[in-house]
Design a protein around this motif. Structure first.
Motif, PDB file in Angstrom:
ATOM      1  N   MET A   1     -36.164-114.885  45.688  1.00 41.97           N
ATOM      2  CA  MET A   1     -36.696-113.610  46.113  1.00 41.97           C
ATOM      3  C   MET A   1     -38.191-113.517  45.955  1.00 41.97           C
ATOM      4  SD  MET A   1     -34.542-110.306  45.148  1.00 41.97           S
ATOM      5  CE  MET A   1     -34.562-109.121  46.439  1.00 41.97           C
ATOM      6  N   SER A   2     -38.781-114.373  45.188  1.00 35.92           N
ATOM      7  CA  SER A   2     -40.220-114.332  45.010  1.00 35.92           C
ATOM      8  C   SER A   2     -40.740-115.743  44.889  1.00 35.92           C
ATOM      9  CB  SER A   2     -40.585-113.529  43.764  1.00 35.92           C
ATOM     10  OG  SER A   2     -40.288-114.282  42.610  1.00 35.92           O
ATOM     11  N   GLY A   3     -42.058-115.862  44.898  1.00 36.17           N
ATOM     12  CA  GLY A   3     -42.674-117.160  44.731  1.00 36.17           C
ATOM     13  C   GLY A   3     -44.029-117.017  44.097  1.00 36.17           C
ATOM     14  N   GLU A   4     -44.446-118.075  43.445  1.00 36.65           N
ATOM     15  CA  GLU A   4     -45.780-118.101  42.870  1.00 36.65           C
ATOM     16  C   GLU A   4     -46.767-118.410  43.974  1.00 36.65           C
ATOM     17  OE1 GLU A   4     -46.634-117.444  39.631  1.00 36.65           O
ATOM     18  OE2 GLU A   4     -44.547-116.968  39.334  1.00 36.65           O
ATOM     19  N   THR A   5     -47.966-117.924  43.838  1.00 32.02           N
ATOM     20  CA  THR A   5     -49.010-118.241  44.784  1.00 32.02           C
ATOM     21  C   THR A   5     -49.991-119.184  44.116  1.00 32.02           C
ATOM     22  OG1 THR A   5     -50.407-116.415  44.088  1.00 32.02           O
ATOM     23  CG2 THR A   5     -48.809-115.958  45.839  1.00 32.02           C
ATOM     24  N   GLN A  10     -48.428-113.486  41.932  1.00 35.27           N
ATOM     25  CA  GLN A  10     -47.035-113.703  42.300  1.00 35.27           C
ATOM     26  C   GLN A  10     -46.690-112.801  43.478  1.00 35.27           C
ATOM     27  OE1 GLN A  10     -44.366-112.781  39.104  1.00 35.27           O
ATOM     28  NE2 GLN A  10     -42.611-113.639  40.124  1.00 35.27           N
ATOM     29  N   THR A  11     -45.785-113.270  44.320  1.00 33.60           N
ATOM     30  CA  THR A  11     -45.284-112.467  45.415  1.00 33.60           C
ATOM     31  C   THR A  11     -43.821-112.140  45.149  1.00 33.60           C
ATOM     32  OG1 THR A  11     -46.790-113.492  46.992  1.00 33.60           O
ATOM     33  CG2 THR A  11     -44.862-112.393  47.911  1.00 33.60           C
ATOM     34  N   VAL A  12     -43.486-110.868  45.265  1.00 33.82           N
ATOM     35  CA  VAL A  12     -42.122-110.400  45.084  1.00 33.82           C
ATOM     36  C   VAL A  12     -41.690-109.801  46.416  1.00 33.82           C
ATOM     37  CG1 VAL A  12     -40.638-108.750  43.878  1.00 33.82           C
ATOM     38  CG2 VAL A  12     -42.487-109.909  42.639  1.00 33.82           C
ATOM     39  N   GLU A  13     -40.554-110.239  46.926  1.00 33.99           N
ATOM     40  CA  GLU A  13     -40.033-109.712  48.176  1.00 33.99           C
ATOM     41  C   GLU A  13     -38.799-108.875  47.898  1.00 33.99           C
ATOM     42  OE1 GLU A  13     -39.627-112.773  51.107  1.00 33.99           O
ATOM     43  OE2 GLU A  13     -41.738-113.309  50.959  1.00 33.99           O
ATOM     44  N   LEU A  14     -38.784-107.674  48.464  1.00 34.48           N
ATOM     45  CA  LEU A  14     -37.664-106.761  48.302  1.00 34.48           C
ATOM     46  C   LEU A  14     -37.146-106.348  49.676  1.00 34.48           C
ATOM     47  CD1 LEU A  14     -39.166-104.298  45.639  1.00 34.48           C
ATOM     48  CD2 LEU A  14     -37.561-106.164  45.217  1.00 34.48           C
ATOM     49  N   THR A  15     -35.865-106.100  49.760  1.00 30.49           N
ATOM     50  CA  THR A  15     -35.316-105.501  50.978  1.00 30.49           C
ATOM     51  C   THR A  15     -35.715-104.027  50.981  1.00 30.49           C
ATOM     52  OG1 THR A  15     -33.274-104.852  49.870  1.00 30.49           O
ATOM     53  CG2 THR A  15     -33.314-107.053  50.924  1.00 30.49           C
ATOM     54  N   GLN A  16     -35.509-103.359  52.090  1.00 26.88           N
ATOM     55  CA  GLN A  16     -35.802-101.918  52.146  1.00 26.88           C
ATOM     56  C   GLN A  16     -34.944-101.177  51.117  1.00 26.88           C
ATOM     57  OE1 GLN A  16     -38.213-100.402  54.403  1.00 26.88           O
ATOM     58  NE2 GLN A  16     -37.972 -98.890  52.790  1.00 26.88           N
ATOM     59  N   ALA A  17     -33.685-101.558  50.991  1.00 27.02           N
ATOM     60  CA  ALA A  17     -32.807-100.926  49.999  1.00 27.02           C
ATOM     61  C   ALA A  17     -33.300-101.223  48.581  1.00 27.02           C
ATOM     62  CB  ALA A  17     -31.369-101.405  50.178  1.00 27.02           C
TER      63      ALA A  17
END
Length: 132
Positions: A1-5, A10-17
């Motif tokens: 769901m996330s990755g280091e840059t 850090q990048t965190v990806e979330l769904t709309q929910a």
């Protein structure tokens, strides 16, 4: 769901929910954001929406809350030819300083927020992104 840059952020990806659940799980008291504790009671004025969160963000690009991409670009003493390039420079600037980029997947318009790593950690974003 996330990755280091590469720059330490850090990048965190979330769904709309997931984004909606994240906001619903926060409260603001004495100008500080915190995570709600299950079973505890909170005053209605302590509720957090995207507008309240925007007051704590380093920078944002959102359909719901008007961010100031060009003002932020000036603040970091950069220039860009268009808004996409401006946002890319803002993201690089803040990630190089250890901030966390939160991206909401599936939004019709870009929904991206840059938060200080200490705030993101306190709100459980970086912890949840690491997984089990």
């Amino acid at each position: 769901m996330s990755g280091e840059t590469g720059g330490g952020g850090q990048t965190v990806e979330l769904t709309q929910a997931g984004w909606n659940a994240f906001l619903a799980g926060l409260y603001e008291r004495d100008d500080q954001l915190q995570r709600r504790v299950p079973g505890a009671e909170y005053l209605p004025e302590e509720a957090v929406d995207a507008y309240v969160l925007s007051g704590h963000a380093e920078a944002l690009r959102s359909a719901e809350v008007e961010g100031d991409v060009w003002g932020t670009l000036l603040d970091i003493e950069e220039e860009a030819g268009d808004e996409e390039e401006a946002w890319a420079k803002i993201v690089a600037f803040y990630l190089d300083r250890g901030c966390v980029l939160v991206r909401v997947q599936g939004a019709q318009e870009p929904e991206e927020w840059l938060l200080a790593d200490t705030l993101a950690g306190r709100l459980g974003l970086t912890e949840a992104a690491k997984g089990p």
